[in-house]
Design an enzyme around this catalytic site. Structure first.
Site, PDB file in Angstrom:
ATOM      1  N   ARG A 263       0.353   4.936  20.061  1.00  0.00           N
ATOM      2  CA  ARG A 263       0.635   5.301  21.457  1.00  0.00           C
ATOM      3  C   ARG A 263       1.230   4.143  22.249  1.00  0.00           C
ATOM      4  O   ARG A 263       2.091   4.347  23.111  1.00  0.00           O
ATOM      5  CB  ARG A 263      -0.650   5.805  22.133  1.00  0.00           C
TER       6      ARG A 263
ATOM      7  N   ALA B 145       2.502   9.644  30.913  1.00  0.00           N
ATOM      8  CA  ALA B 145       1.882   9.908  29.621  1.00  0.00           C
ATOM      9  C   ALA B 145       0.522  10.526  29.907  1.00  0.00           C
ATOM     10  O   ALA B 145      -0.299   9.930  30.602  1.00  0.00           O
ATOM     11  CB  ALA B 145       1.734   8.614  28.835  1.00  0.00           C
ATOM     12  N   SER B 146       0.289  11.710  29.399  1.00  0.00           N
ATOM     13  CA  SER B 146      -0.942  12.434  29.713  1.00  0.00           C
ATOM     14  C   SER B 146      -2.170  11.727  29.157  1.00  0.00           C
ATOM     15  O   SER B 146      -2.091  10.955  28.198  1.00  0.00           O
ATOM     16  CB  SER B 146      -0.876  13.856  29.153  1.00  0.00           C
ATOM     17  N   GLN B 147      -3.313  12.019  29.758  1.00  0.00           N
ATOM     18  CA  GLN B 147      -4.593  11.498  29.290  1.00  0.00           C
ATOM     19  C   GLN B 147      -4.790  11.897  27.827  1.00  0.00           C
ATOM     20  O   GLN B 147      -4.599  13.052  27.462  1.00  0.00           O
ATOM     21  CB  GLN B 147      -5.708  12.072  30.162  1.00  0.00           C
TER      22      GLN B 147
ATOM     23  N   PHE C 130      -1.340  18.362  35.829  1.00  0.00           N
ATOM     24  CA  PHE C 130      -0.073  17.828  35.345  1.00  0.00           C
ATOM     25  C   PHE C 130       0.897  17.607  36.500  1.00  0.00           C
ATOM     26  O   PHE C 130       0.818  18.282  37.537  1.00  0.00           O
ATOM     27  CB  PHE C 130       0.567  18.795  34.336  1.00  0.00           C
TER      28      PHE C 130
END
Length: 408
Positions: free
Chosen positions: A41, A73-75, A218
């Protein structure tokens, strides 16, 4: 360039991140877990520290001139949750709407394998350029990256076995519907009645039917906007947010909070760390006036309005009356760390609205894990072709929300 403030190597931090995700109940599929352990990541977040890249939180990668997040960048736990919902098989053809950083596309490519295909689309050329660079640098040069309106999909690579939307969507685009293969799955963070849920749909003929509904949040998709808002107090400290298909008029409600409120208590309590967001979800499937209320600190401090969560709590509106979700301390176990859930009503029908809200709190309490079935039909589908349930109309889709028998 990533930097680190400790001697811990990225691989060890990634292992810890995935261990936390698994302990939280996500990455239930061993294939999803392996993908999370394999894809670096931090290589997709060059401006974050390695520790930030592997922390369980979202990382904003682009802001607008007003400071609002445009891309992130999402959790990681949310990423894993949505991959579980998507249920990718080797060889699947996948469309990702919202390129983000390229990290999710890399995970998808890992899941679908060399016989599959991943296409990622985003409307922002800066985002797609960065995504392209990151994927090329990490060995995922075979992923298609397209600059374009995600609401239109990517017809050149359709049909898709799986479509995943990684931006907040107000509606279900007809293009996603058309480009999804029969039996295919669509996972989309869908917003209605002031809250957002990641809904996993399977296409069955002329409809999409959900089998998983999870809370999420989001960055909203550009060009999809169906939520209205307005202030309902004289000083502008309390706002309502409602959907375009709801006949809510803030002018009719203005000043209603100045009238004496009536509290109704459900007898249902929650402790520290116990989520009660399921109440809101249930309200969206039972009460047509469900919306969101938000109170500034000044409104809370003066006692004008006391929602359970000041920035986002459900409310019910009917004409010039409203009731909103609230809570109070209960000392049942001698610790003072439990809260009773209830509602405060204002206006001529306020007491009745508060009572109805409490009825749904009690229904939620009888089965806190119950999820509704959400069935989506194309806009214009006649009422007599819809199953029983509460109907919510979007510009391109009609949603029918219903709870299964046994989930009261």
């Amino acid at each position: 360039m990533n930097t680190t403030t400790s001697a811990t190597p990225p691989e060890a931090l990634r292992t810890r991140m995935v261990d936390r995700i698994v302990q939280a109940g996500h990455a239930r599929s061993s294939r999803v877990e392996k993908a999370l352990r394999a894809v670096p990541r931090h290589r997709f977040l060059p401006n974050a520290t390695v520790e930030e890249a592997y922390a369980d939180r979202s990382v904003i990668t682009k802001r607008g001139s007003d400071g609002a997040a445009l891309s992130c960048a999402s959790q990681p736990t949310v990423v894993a949750m949505m991959l579980d919902q998507l249920d990718v098989n080797p060889g699947d053809r996948i469309l990702e709407v919202g390129a983000g950083t390229g990290y999710n596309a890399a995970l998808l490519a890992h899941l679908t394998g060399p016989s599959g295909q991943v296409t990622s689309i985003d409307i922002d050329p800066e985002v797609t350029a960065q995504t392209r660079r990151a994927l090329d640098a990490t060995g995922y040069g075979h992923i298609h990256v397209i600059t374009g309106d995600g609401a239109l999909g990517a017809a050149d690579h359709a049909p898709y076995d799986r479509i995943i939307v990684t931006v907040g969507a107000w509606d279900i685009s007809p293009a996603w519907w058309d480009q999804l293969a029969p039996g295919g799955r669509l996972v989309v963070p869908l917003r209605w009645r002031g809250q957002t849920r990641s809904v996993a749909f399977t296409r069955a003929g002329d409809r999409l039917r959900s089998d998983s509904v999870e809370l999420c949040g989001f960055v909203p998709m550009i060009g999809q906007d169906g939520e209205h808002d307005g202030r309902i107090d004289t000083d502008g400290h309390v706002a309502l947010y409602w959907d375009a298909d709801q006949p809510i008029d803030p002018d009719v409600l203005r000043g209603v909070l100045d009238r004496r409120g009536t509290a109704v208590w459900s007898g249902v309590t929650v402790g520290v760390g116990e989520s009660f967001d399921g109440v809101w979800l249930r309200l969206t499937g039972t009460e047509p006036g469900t919306c969101r209320i938000a109170a500034d600190p000044a409104a809370v401090d003066t006692g004008l309005c006391a929602p359970a969560i000041p920035s986002r709590s459900p409310a019910l509106v009917e004409g010039g009356s409203l009731a909103y979700f609230t809570q109070r301390h209960r000392d049942e176990d001698g610790t003072g760390r439990r809260w009773e859930l209830g509602a405060i009503g204002h206006g001529p029908a306020g007491l009745g609205l508060a009572g109805r809200l409490c009825e749904q709190i009690r229904a939620w309490d009888r089965d806190r894990t119950a999820q509704p079935v959400i069935t989506a039909y194309p806009a214009g589908t006649p009422d007599d072709r819809l199953p029983g349930g509460h109907v919510i109309d979007k510009p391109s889709a009609r949603l029918v929300i219903s709870y299964r028998p046994g989930n009261p």
